[in-house]
Write a protein that holds these residues in place. Sequence first.
Motif, PDB file in Angstrom:
ATOM      1  N   THR A  20      -2.684  62.248 -45.934  1.00 15.82           N
ATOM      2  CA  THR A  20      -2.219  63.151 -46.983  1.00 15.82           C
ATOM      3  C   THR A  20      -2.228  62.383 -48.303  1.00 15.82           C
ATOM      4  O   THR A  20      -2.326  61.147 -48.323  1.00 15.82           O
ATOM      5  CB  THR A  20      -0.777  63.639 -46.708  1.00 15.82           C
ATOM      6  OG1 THR A  20       0.110  62.516 -46.732  1.00 15.82           O
ATOM      7  CG2 THR A  20      -0.695  64.348 -45.367  1.00 15.82           C
ATOM      8  N   LYS A  39       7.892  65.227 -44.544  1.00 20.19           N
ATOM      9  CA  LYS A  39       7.848  66.225 -43.474  1.00 20.19           C
ATOM     10  C   LYS A  39       7.769  67.661 -43.993  1.00 20.19           C
ATOM     11  O   LYS A  39       7.931  68.608 -43.228  1.00 20.19           O
ATOM     12  CB  LYS A  39       9.075  66.065 -42.574  1.00 20.19           C
ATOM     13  CG  LYS A  39       9.155  64.700 -41.902  1.00 20.19           C
ATOM     14  CD  LYS A  39      10.433  64.557 -41.083  1.00 20.19           C
ATOM     15  CE  LYS A  39      10.529  63.176 -40.451  1.00 20.19           C
ATOM     16  NZ  LYS A  39      11.801  63.012 -39.684  1.00 20.19           N
ATOM     17  N   GLY A  40       7.563  67.826 -45.284  1.00 22.06           N
ATOM     18  CA  GLY A  40       7.454  69.169 -45.844  1.00 22.06           C
ATOM     19  C   GLY A  40       8.765  69.926 -45.874  1.00 22.06           C
ATOM     20  O   GLY A  40       8.776  71.160 -45.863  1.00 22.06           O
ATOM     21  N   THR A  60      -0.128  74.406 -46.289  1.00 17.29           N
ATOM     22  CA  THR A  60       0.324  74.586 -44.914  1.00 17.29           C
ATOM     23  C   THR A  60       1.421  75.649 -44.871  1.00 17.29           C
ATOM     24  O   THR A  60       1.910  76.107 -45.898  1.00 17.29           O
ATOM     25  CB  THR A  60       0.871  73.260 -44.352  1.00 17.29           C
ATOM     26  OG1 THR A  60       2.039  72.889 -45.111  1.00 17.29           O
ATOM     27  CG2 THR A  60      -0.171  72.154 -44.448  1.00 17.29           C
ATOM     28  N   LEU A  62       4.484  75.216 -43.945  1.00  9.79           N
ATOM     29  CA  LEU A  62       5.689  74.641 -44.547  1.00  9.79           C
ATOM     30  C   LEU A  62       5.616  74.687 -46.067  1.00  9.79           C
ATOM     31  O   LEU A  62       6.592  75.032 -46.745  1.00  9.79           O
ATOM     32  CB  LEU A  62       5.872  73.196 -44.077  1.00  9.79           C
ATOM     33  CG  LEU A  62       6.258  72.985 -42.614  1.00  9.79           C
ATOM     34  CD1 LEU A  62       6.255  71.501 -42.267  1.00  9.79           C
ATOM     35  CD2 LEU A  62       7.629  73.585 -42.325  1.00  9.79           C
ATOM     36  N   GLU A  63       4.449  74.359 -46.603  1.00 13.93           N
ATOM     37  CA  GLU A  63       4.283  74.353 -48.060  1.00 13.93           C
ATOM     38  C   GLU A  63       4.367  75.763 -48.627  1.00 13.93           C
ATOM     39  O   GLU A  63       4.989  75.997 -49.667  1.00 13.93           O
ATOM     40  CB  GLU A  63       2.947  73.715 -48.425  1.00 13.93           C
ATOM     41  CG  GLU A  63       2.783  73.463 -49.912  1.00 13.93           C
ATOM     42  CD  GLU A  63       1.487  72.746 -50.230  1.00 13.93           C
ATOM     43  OE1 GLU A  63       1.311  72.359 -51.401  1.00 13.93           O
ATOM     44  OE2 GLU A  63       0.642  72.579 -49.326  1.00 13.93           O
ATOM     45  N   ARG A  77       1.451  71.234 -55.853  1.00 15.62           N
ATOM     46  CA  ARG A  77       1.316  71.048 -54.412  1.00 15.62           C
ATOM     47  C   ARG A  77       2.275  69.984 -53.918  1.00 15.62           C
ATOM     48  O   ARG A  77       2.682  69.093 -54.656  1.00 15.62           O
ATOM     49  CB  ARG A  77      -0.126  70.637 -54.069  1.00 15.62           C
ATOM     50  CG  ARG A  77      -1.200  71.659 -54.427  1.00 15.62           C
ATOM     51  CD  ARG A  77      -1.101  72.902 -53.557  1.00 15.62           C
ATOM     52  NE  ARG A  77      -1.195  72.590 -52.138  1.00 15.62           N
ATOM     53  CZ  ARG A  77      -2.337  72.528 -51.456  1.00 15.62           C
ATOM     54  NH1 ARG A  77      -3.493  72.782 -52.072  1.00 15.62           N
ATOM     55  NH2 ARG A  77      -2.342  72.230 -50.170  1.00 15.62           N
ATOM     56  N   CYS A  80       2.808  65.607 -49.484  1.00 14.38           N
ATOM     57  CA  CYS A  80       2.884  65.320 -48.047  1.00 14.38           C
ATOM     58  C   CYS A  80       2.156  66.363 -47.205  1.00 14.38           C
ATOM     59  O   CYS A  80       1.951  66.163 -46.001  1.00 14.38           O
ATOM     60  CB  CYS A  80       4.340  65.218 -47.606  1.00 14.38           C
ATOM     61  SG  CYS A  80       5.221  66.805 -47.611  1.00 14.38           S
ATOM     62  N   GLN A  81       1.763  67.477 -47.805  1.00 10.17           N
ATOM     63  CA  GLN A  81       1.092  68.549 -47.070  1.00 10.17           C
ATOM     64  C   GLN A  81      -0.358  68.741 -47.499  1.00 10.17           C
ATOM     65  O   GLN A  81      -1.052  69.587 -46.944  1.00 10.17           O
ATOM     66  CB  GLN A  81       1.853  69.867 -47.282  1.00 10.17           C
ATOM     67  CG  GLN A  81       3.290  69.849 -46.823  1.00 10.17           C
ATOM     68  CD  GLN A  81       3.417  69.708 -45.320  1.00 10.17           C
ATOM     69  OE1 GLN A  81       2.917  70.540 -44.560  1.00 10.17           O
ATOM     70  NE2 GLN A  81       4.057  68.640 -44.872  1.00 10.17           N
ATOM     71  N   SER A  82      -0.802  67.959 -48.473  1.00 14.72           N
ATOM     72  CA  SER A  82      -2.135  68.166 -49.054  1.00 14.72           C
ATOM     73  C   SER A  82      -3.083  67.036 -48.683  1.00 14.72           C
ATOM     74  O   SER A  82      -2.755  65.852 -48.844  1.00 14.72           O
ATOM     75  CB  SER A  82      -2.030  68.257 -50.582  1.00 14.72           C
ATOM     76  OG  SER A  82      -1.127  69.262 -50.963  1.00 14.72           O
TER      77      SER A  82
END
Length: 320
Positions: A20, A39-40, A60, A62-63, A77, A80-82
């Motif tokens: 990520t 951890k989003g 995601t 979560l995002e 963004r 941690c999710q990208s």
Amino acid sequence: MTHHVNFKGEKAVPVEERQTILQASLAAGIPHYHACGGKGQCTTCRVLVLEGQEKLTPPTVLEQAIKKVKKFPDNVRLACQSRVNGEGVAVQRLIRDEIDRFIFVDDTEDSFTTVMGESRKLALFFIDIRDFTPFVERSLPFDVIHIMRRIFALFKNAITQYDGEIIDTAGDGLYAVFGLNSRIKQAANSAVLAGLKILSDLRIFNNTYMRPYFNHTFEVGIGVHVGKVVVGNVGIGLSHNLTVMGFPVNIAARLQAATKELNNSFVISAVAYRLLKNPPYSVGCNYLNLKGVSTPYEVRLIGKPYEIKDTPVLPETRQV
């Protein structure tokens, strides 16, 4: 495959295929906030995507959940999710120290957009009370504040009726914007309608209240312009007032200042006038030499002459 992400003002870092953006930045030694451990489940690792948004993986689940609650714009963004699918991505960390953390996380600001700022096309509205100093000089302090409150209530009523937002007050004038919730054409029309209502309401206030009780009347000068400005919240006051800045704001302020010299209570830029659906009658077209503008600025006069003319008639092109 390895790609690179450019962190504005910091450095470019390599990002491996399964990494990520947060993992890559930490591996490169960037002190990237991540309160939940990546951890989003928080927003401290968020980044503003400056370039290459299409090169990132879709948000995601979560995002998406966090973005929906926080109302983040699409170019914000969670690092941690990208993940990165190509070159040309440039981002900016939004939280880089403890003060940033307070502004973006601990503060109670409802709108994330107003905290980070955005570019918007708005109608800018300036109004100033004429002949107020003589009233102050011969009136009791209570009367001065009382009348100020009455007049500013009149201003506020007209501005809010047409969906305007008062940004600032200074002395015997104020500054408002229109278009925070509408397109620029509607914003320009709303600003003019609010200004015309103020002129009408002030005339009634003079005739029914000021003249019989205080032997005094007030006039105002209004300036309106449209343009692209920066909208945000600097968060330095208890009220966390919205801030709107940009060159068009300066133009609108100078148009208001020119009302006295032009001997007309309402001056609007020709740019704004052309956006009006049913433009009011314009008593004239003038050109002003505005500071910082290389060519004369075209304006329309849609108000009325002042009752007392204490300045000479100026030539067609004037310096403001």
